[in-house]
Design a protein around this motif. Sequence first.
Motif, short mmCIF file in Angstrom:
data_model
loop_
_atom_site.label_atom_id
_atom_site.label_comp_id
_atom_site.label_asym_id
_atom_site.label_seq_id
_atom_site.Cartn_x
_atom_site.Cartn_y
_atom_site.Cartn_z
N UNK A 30 42.63 45.88 18.87
CA UNK A 30 43.92 45.96 18.18
C UNK A 30 43.72 46.02 16.67
N UNK A 31 42.74 45.25 16.16
CA UNK A 31 42.48 45.25 14.73
C UNK A 31 42.13 46.66 14.27
N UNK A 32 41.21 47.29 14.95
CA UNK A 32 40.76 48.62 14.55
C UNK A 32 41.90 49.62 14.63
N UNK A 33 42.72 49.51 15.66
CA UNK A 33 43.83 50.44 15.80
C UNK A 33 44.83 50.26 14.68
N UNK A 34 45.14 49.01 14.34
CA UNK A 34 46.13 48.77 13.30
C UNK A 34 45.60 49.12 11.92
N UNK A 35 44.33 48.87 11.67
CA UNK A 35 43.77 49.27 10.39
C UNK A 35 43.93 50.77 10.21
N UNK A 36 43.63 51.51 11.26
CA UNK A 36 43.75 52.96 11.18
C UNK A 36 45.18 53.43 11.05
N UNK A 37 46.10 52.78 11.76
CA UNK A 37 47.47 53.26 11.81
C UNK A 37 48.30 52.78 10.64
N UNK A 110 58.80 38.14 7.62
CA UNK A 110 58.94 39.20 8.63
C UNK A 110 58.22 38.86 9.92
N UNK A 111 57.85 37.61 10.11
CA UNK A 111 57.10 37.23 11.30
C UNK A 111 55.68 36.88 10.92
N UNK A 112 54.80 36.85 11.92
CA UNK A 112 53.42 36.48 11.67
C UNK A 112 52.64 37.70 11.21
N UNK A 113 52.10 37.64 10.00
CA UNK A 113 51.31 38.74 9.47
C UNK A 113 49.84 38.45 9.58
N UNK A 114 49.02 39.50 9.75
CA UNK A 114 47.58 39.29 9.83
C UNK A 114 46.85 40.48 9.25
N UNK A 115 45.57 40.25 8.98
CA UNK A 115 44.79 41.22 8.21
C UNK A 115 44.66 42.55 8.93
N UNK A 116 44.84 42.59 10.25
CA UNK A 116 44.77 43.85 10.98
C UNK A 116 45.80 44.84 10.50
N UNK A 117 46.87 44.35 9.91
CA UNK A 117 47.92 45.23 9.43
C UNK A 117 47.56 45.91 8.12
N UNK A 118 46.51 45.46 7.47
CA UNK A 118 46.24 45.93 6.13
C UNK A 118 47.20 45.25 5.17
N UNK A 119 47.12 45.54 3.90
CA UNK A 119 48.08 45.00 2.94
C UNK A 119 49.49 45.46 3.32
N UNK A 133 39.86 40.95 2.36
CA UNK A 133 38.79 41.55 3.14
C UNK A 133 39.06 43.03 3.40
N UNK A 134 40.30 43.45 3.23
CA UNK A 134 40.64 44.85 3.45
C UNK A 134 39.91 45.76 2.49
N UNK A 135 39.61 45.27 1.31
CA UNK A 135 38.89 46.10 0.34
C UNK A 135 37.53 46.52 0.90
N UNK A 136 36.84 45.59 1.55
CA UNK A 136 35.55 45.93 2.13
C UNK A 136 35.73 46.89 3.30
N UNK A 137 36.78 46.69 4.07
CA UNK A 137 37.05 47.59 5.19
C UNK A 137 37.36 49.00 4.72
N UNK A 142 36.65 53.00 6.56
CA UNK A 142 37.52 54.13 6.30
C UNK A 142 36.92 55.16 5.37
N UNK A 143 35.78 54.86 4.77
CA UNK A 143 35.15 55.81 3.88
C UNK A 143 35.87 55.98 2.56
N UNK A 144 36.69 55.01 2.18
CA UNK A 144 37.42 55.08 0.92
C UNK A 144 36.57 54.46 -0.19
N UNK A 145 37.04 54.60 -1.41
CA UNK A 145 36.33 54.03 -2.54
C UNK A 145 36.55 52.53 -2.63
N UNK A 146 35.52 51.83 -3.09
CA UNK A 146 35.65 50.39 -3.32
C UNK A 146 35.76 50.05 -4.79
N UNK A 147 35.96 51.08 -5.64
CA UNK A 147 36.05 50.87 -7.08
C UNK A 147 37.32 50.10 -7.43
#
Length: 281
Positions: A30-37, A110-119, A133-137, A142-147
């Motif tokens: 679920x974490x991976x799916x939500x990070x992507x979506x 808005x309910x219970x939030x968690x890191x799987x949702x991203x910011x 921790x999303x910055x590292x993810x 995701x292949x994004x920049x960490x700058x």
Amino acid sequence: MRWQGGRRGNIEDRRGMGGGAIAGGGIGVTVLALIGYFVFGIDPTTTQQVASQFGGAGSRETGQVGTPEDQAGQFVAVIRASTDDVWQTRLEGYKSPNMVVYEQGTQTGCGYGQSAMGPFYCPADQTVYLDLSFWQQMETDLGASGADFARAYVIAHEVGHHIQTLTGASQQVREAQQRASGEAEANRYSVALELQADCYAGVWAKNASAASNGQVALEPGDLEEGLRTASAIGDDTLQRRGGGRVVPEGFTHGTSAQRMEWLQRGYQTGDPASCDTFSAL
């Protein structure tokens, strides 16, 4: 990106409060799916519906309010103050959002939030929620920049959703989605909302130096890092990364090209009036 001499705003720090447990099971796939979506957060028209899937609202936690001592926390505090400084000059009646940093999970309006949702931004309590921790993810998954500017873009995008709450755009989108003829039409409104938040992030970036007397400012290469991140988190790119086919009807945040275009448009103009993504619907 120059930021270490910038003014620091207050944020609420809930890290270390042990809010990571989720009723009803683990997270796993679920974490991976939500990070992507939901990368860069759930749009404010659907935050409550999705957050409620992870548990009830419960009592709201309260962390320490102020400026954290660690560098990551200080970065958030500076970018938070910088976005305030810019939007106070760009939006009449601007009211600053709350900003919370947390680990793994936390209660929200808005309910219970968690890191799987991203910011994400919760319109019910007008708060931006960030698990850092999303910055590292962003880099590793995701292949994004960490700058620094790529990370600031994340924050400024969520503040953009707060601007949409203040202007009434989010409410207008909710009403339009309720009248929509189907999911594909409803998703187009979500895309427009997300692209406008990207454009607002560009508006902040353009005006940050003037608003802070040069203490917070982009440096050569920063915009390119932001565009790289925008490209990495487009719906089409994420669908390909997930191994599936590209389904435009399922887009909720916009293509890589669109996210790059609107971030750049906001930066080039520095004017929120240029961020009318809805006219393209």
